[in-house]
Write an enzyme that holds these catalytic residues in place. Sequence first.
Site, PDB file in Angstrom:
ATOM      1  N   GLY A 127       0.829  -1.190   0.000  1.00 27.96           N
ATOM      2  CA  GLY A 127       0.000   0.000   0.000  1.00 27.96           C
ATOM      3  C   GLY A 127       0.870   1.249   0.000  1.00 27.96           C
ATOM      4  CB  SER A 129       1.099   3.711  -5.879  1.00 24.21           C
ATOM      5  OG  SER A 129       2.412   3.400  -6.249  1.00 24.21           O
ATOM      6  CD  GLU A 244       8.844  -2.757  -5.982  1.00 21.99           C
ATOM      7  OE1 GLU A 244       7.722  -3.171  -6.280  1.00 21.99           O
ATOM      8  OE2 GLU A 244       9.075  -1.574  -5.671  1.00 21.99           O
ATOM      9  CB  SER A 373       7.675   4.645 -14.370  1.00 18.42           C
ATOM     10  OG  SER A 373       8.309   5.855 -13.996  1.00 18.42           O
TER      11      SER A 373
END
Length: 392
Positions: A127, A129, A244, A373
Site C-alpha cells: 500500500g 502508491s 524490490e 517506472s
Amino acid sequence: MDIALAPEDIAFQEEARAWLMANKPTEPRPIDGKDAAAFDRAWQRTLFDGGWAGVHWPRQFGGRGLSGFHQAIWYEELARTGAPPYNNATFIALMHAGPTLIQCGSDAQKADHLPRILKGDSLWSQGFSEPGAGSDLANISTTGEIDGDHLVVNGQKMWTSIGLYSDYQELLVRVEPGSKRHHGLAWLICDMRTPGIEVRPIKIMTNENAVNMVYYDNVRIPLSNMVGKIGEGWKVAMSTLSFERGTGFIGDQLALLERVEAVIAMARKTRLETGRLAIEDDDIAYRLGRIKAETVAIRAMTLSTISEIERRGAPGAEASIMKLLMTTTYKALSEVAAEVMGWSFFEYGDHRSTNPWTYHFLYSWVLTIAGGSSEIQREIIADRILNLPRAR
C-alpha cells in the site's frame, strides 16, 4: 567476484534441479483469483517443507542462510526446470515485506510474521502508491491519526498488487499533521481483515485482476504494528523499494536467458510469410543476437550486484540500472517473439498458459511501470549514480 561454479555450487545446483524436477506441480497454475492464490500458497508450503523456502534468508529467521549466489542458482533452476516462478502471489511477502522486517522490524514483528511468510501462510500486498502519488511517492496523502495505542487510517491506495487476496499489507501513511514530502511518514503492518478496508480489483492488460484500489475508512491499526519510529516511514520505505528493485527482479533477470534461447529455437523452425525461416531474416537474426548479448551482460551484472549486496547488506541505487536494463531487454525480446510468431501471436485466449509469448509481450509493458517506472529509474540513475543535475 568469481562467477565460475565451484564444486559445492555445482552440487547445490544439481540438488536444486533434482528436487524441482521431482516436486514441481504437475498441474498448471490457475488463471487468476482465489484459486491462483491458493496454488501459490500450496507451492510455497511445498518449498518450505522441502527446505527450499528462503534460500538466502538468514537461518535464525527460517531460511537456509546461503549466499546470494546460491539464490541466483536457485532462480536459474526455477526457469530451467519450468517450476512455478517466484513472481506470484507470494512475491511481495518474500521479496518486500520479509526482507524489510529482517532489516528494520522489531524482534516481536519478526517472530510473528517471518515464519508465516516462509510457510505461505500469509500473503502480503503493498500500500504505497496513490492516485496523486505514484512515481512521486513522497506526495502521499493517506493519513494515520494517533488515537491512544492505535493509528486511525483514512485515504486511498492504488495499483495494490495481490490486494484482494492478501492477509497483510505494507502500508505507508502520513502520521504528522502538516508534514510534507519525505517527513512525517510511517510504515505499518496492516491486517487486511481490519474493519473499514474496501478492496476493488483493477483488470490489467494481461486480463488478470493483479492490482487493486484500496480504501481506508477509519481503519484502526495498533501502534505496535509500526515498523521503525514515527516519522521514519520514508527510510523504511526506501529499504523496501531497494529490495524490490535490487533483489525483487533478480529472478526475472536470470530467467531472461532461458526465454532468449526459447525464442531463438522458435525462430529456427518458424517460417515467415516470405517462406524463409525467421532466423534467416537479417533483421530478426541481428536483434536476437544483440538481445542475447545484452542478456548475458545482464546476468553478469546481476551476479555483480548480488556480490555488492553481500558486501553492503542491502541493495543500492545501482539496482535501478538492473531494473531498467531488464525491463527494456524483456520488452525487446517480446517484440521479436511477436514478429517470429506472426498471426499466431494473436491467439492469446485469456492467460499465459494459452500463449506464453503474448503474455510476456503484454507483461513487458506492465514492467515499465511496476516497481517504479522506467522514467523514474532513469532519474535515480542520473541523480544518485551519475550526479547529474536534477530534472526540473
